[in-house]
Design an enzyme around this catalytic site. Sequence first.
Site, short mmCIF file in Angstrom:
data_model
loop_
_atom_site.label_atom_id
_atom_site.label_comp_id
_atom_site.label_asym_id
_atom_site.label_seq_id
_atom_site.Cartn_x
_atom_site.Cartn_y
_atom_site.Cartn_z
N ARG A 134 0.83 -1.22 0.00
CA ARG A 134 0.00 0.00 0.00
C ARG A 134 0.87 1.27 0.00
O ARG A 134 0.98 1.95 -1.02
CB ARG A 134 -0.96 -0.04 1.21
N ASP A 135 1.57 1.51 1.07
CA ASP A 135 2.35 2.77 1.17
C ASP A 135 3.49 2.75 0.16
O ASP A 135 3.86 3.80 -0.39
CB ASP A 135 2.91 2.91 2.59
N HIS A 168 5.18 4.65 12.69
CA HIS A 168 5.26 4.57 11.23
C HIS A 168 6.31 5.58 10.78
O HIS A 168 6.01 6.77 10.63
CB HIS A 168 3.87 4.90 10.66
N HIS A 184 9.36 7.13 8.31
CA HIS A 184 9.96 7.23 6.98
C HIS A 184 11.43 7.59 7.19
O HIS A 184 11.78 8.23 8.18
CB HIS A 184 9.22 8.28 6.14
N CYS A 219 4.62 9.24 -0.03
CA CYS A 219 3.21 9.60 -0.06
C CYS A 219 3.01 10.52 -1.26
O CYS A 219 3.71 11.53 -1.38
CB CYS A 219 2.78 10.29 1.23
N ASN A 224 9.77 4.47 3.14
CA ASN A 224 9.46 4.05 4.51
C ASN A 224 10.68 3.35 5.10
O ASN A 224 11.56 2.88 4.37
CB ASN A 224 8.31 3.02 4.48
P1 HMG Z 1 -13.15 14.56 -2.70
O1 HMG Z 1 -12.79 14.94 -4.08
O2 HMG Z 1 -13.35 15.63 -1.69
O3 HMG Z 1 -14.39 13.57 -2.74
O4 HMG Z 1 -12.01 13.58 -2.20
P2 HMG Z 1 -15.93 13.80 -2.43
O5 HMG Z 1 -16.25 13.29 -1.08
O6 HMG Z 1 -16.28 15.23 -2.74
O7 HMG Z 1 -16.60 12.88 -3.56
C1 HMG Z 1 -16.40 13.15 -4.95
C2 HMG Z 1 -16.69 11.93 -5.78
O8 HMG Z 1 -15.75 10.91 -5.45
C3 HMG Z 1 -18.06 11.31 -5.53
O9 HMG Z 1 -18.49 10.78 -6.78
C4 HMG Z 1 -17.79 10.17 -4.60
O10 HMG Z 1 -18.71 9.10 -4.67
C5 HMG Z 1 -16.43 9.71 -5.09
P3 HMG Z 1 -19.64 11.52 -7.64
O11 HMG Z 1 -20.80 11.60 -6.70
O12 HMG Z 1 -19.04 12.88 -7.95
O13 HMG Z 1 -19.80 10.62 -8.83
N1 HMG Z 1 -15.68 9.04 -4.01
C6 HMG Z 1 -15.12 7.82 -4.09
N2 HMG Z 1 -15.05 6.92 -5.08
C7 HMG Z 1 -14.42 5.76 -4.79
N3 HMG Z 1 -13.88 5.46 -3.59
C8 HMG Z 1 -13.94 6.35 -2.59
C9 HMG Z 1 -14.57 7.59 -2.84
N4 HMG Z 1 -14.78 8.67 -2.06
C10 HMG Z 1 -15.46 9.54 -2.79
N5 HMG Z 1 -13.41 6.05 -1.39
C11 HMG Z 1 -11.27 11.76 -0.81
C12 HMG Z 1 -12.01 13.09 -0.86
C13 HMG Z 1 -11.04 11.45 0.67
C14 HMG Z 1 -12.14 10.70 -1.45
C15 HMG Z 1 -9.93 11.90 -1.57
O14 HMG Z 1 -9.24 13.00 -1.07
C16 HMG Z 1 -9.04 10.67 -1.45
O15 HMG Z 1 -9.37 9.61 -1.96
N6 HMG Z 1 -7.89 10.83 -0.77
C17 HMG Z 1 -6.96 9.70 -0.57
C18 HMG Z 1 -5.53 10.16 -0.64
C19 HMG Z 1 -4.61 9.01 -0.32
O16 HMG Z 1 -4.94 7.84 -0.47
N7 HMG Z 1 -3.38 9.35 0.15
C20 HMG Z 1 -2.38 8.36 0.52
C21 HMG Z 1 -2.69 7.60 1.78
S1 HMG Z 1 -2.32 8.47 3.31
C22 HMG Z 1 -0.64 8.14 3.58
O17 HMG Z 1 0.02 7.60 2.73
C23 HMG Z 1 -0.04 8.44 4.92
C24 HMG Z 1 0.22 7.19 5.75
O18 HMG Z 1 1.07 6.27 5.09
C25 HMG Z 1 0.84 7.54 7.11
C26 HMG Z 1 2.03 8.50 6.99
O19 HMG Z 1 3.07 8.13 6.42
O20 HMG Z 1 1.86 9.63 7.46
C27 HMG Z 1 -1.09 6.44 6.07
MG MG Z 2 3.42 6.44 5.10
#
Ligand code: HMG
Ligand code: MG
Length: 312
Positions: free
Chosen positions: A26-27, A218, A220, A251, A260
């Site tokens: 995933r990450d 967690h 990096h 990320c 990581n």
């Molecule tokens: P948004 O654009 O604000 O979405 O994104 P929304 O809530 O306004 O919805 C818009 C459209 O997206 C809608 O469709 C929803 O149904 C659809 P429409 O009605 O327009 O046809 N939608 C989805 N479709 C599929 N799956 C979903 C989903 N949600 C909404 N889950 C949102 C907001 C949160 C969805 C977006 O910002 C997002 O997906 N962000 C994820 C970013 C990400 O994955 N980043 C990496 C992971 S975090 C990380 O790596 C850190 C970590 O490792 C720890 C560390 O190191 O710190 C964990």
């Molecule tokens: Mg991370």
Amino acid sequence: MTAGLPMTVPAAGLPARVRIHEVGPRDGLQNEKTAVPTDVKAEFVRRLVAAGLTTVEATSFVHPKWVPQLADAEELFPRVRDLPVRLPVLVPNERGLDRALALGAREVAVFASATESFARANLNRTVDEALAMFAPTVTRAVEAGLKVRGYLSMCFGDPWEGAVPVEQVVRVTKALADMGCDELSLGDTIGVATPGHVKALLAALNEAGVPTSRLAVHFHDTYGQALANAYAALEHGVTVFDASAGGLGGCPYAKSATGNLATEDLVWMFRGLGIETGVDLAALTDTSVWMADQLGRPSPSRTVRALSHKES
Ligand code: HMG
Ligand code: MG
């Protein structure tokens, strides 16, 4: 000393066993420039499990436009879900939870930010709006009998805001805990933590009523501090460590986040300390060498490089 393994010399006062929460699929893969084929991802997860990892974060049910590298979650998850280990998946909201539940996920993770800038960049929300998005997601997941992890990003520093005050991290961690997240993973997303800072944050969380038994770390490795930080957390009593096979990762919404902490580097240290992880280091290294071949570049992990080095 056995070839390929460190000497074991225990240090006093450390846990006898720890659990590694493997985040490579995933990450690690969310940050690749090109999407890795689903077959390769499934094989990666299978190999990690065969190497003894008992928790493997498989993929994310986030918006596919936000993280196209993991847009194949629906194809991937059914291929790995019957493996006899914990396979958490990331869900940002109820839509993501619905997708995960439809495929039989047994464990999910939501991911909050300690800072406003990263909440905006990663979730298109303020910190509190993101918490409001997670609350019904976590409630429904708990009602469905799932384990729920809460990630907390930017716990030490933020690329836009600089140093992150401990109180800010404590507030959001407590909110996730109160919502029903059973495990809280403290993310050093851009790798700026140092060991004293790690100990200070862990102590502040304990002080605020969050016990160490609910905390994971967690790290990096941007500045080469990840292993020192892991040791500081170990001394504090933390027993759950996130790491990524071969040091893959970063990320996509924090450009300064590099790899990581490599699982092999962590396992090497635990092995030297006589701390049980259940991981077969040789099998894990083979997996990372294989994955590096798939990605077309060598693993950044020092342990992978040392163990796979062939004298010519
Ligand atoms: P948004 O654009 O604000 O979405 O994104 P929304 O809530 O306004 O919805 C818009 C459209 O997206 C809608 O469709 C929803 O149904 C659809 P429409 O009605 O327009 O046809 N939608 C989805 N479709 C599929 N799956 C979903 C989903 N949600 C909404 N889950 C949102 C907001 C949160 C969805 C977006 O910002 C997002 O997906 N962000 C994820 C970013 C990400 O994955 N980043 C990496 C992971 S975090 C990380 O790596 C850190 C970590 O490792 C720890 C560390 O190191 O710190 C964990
Ligand atoms: Mg991370």
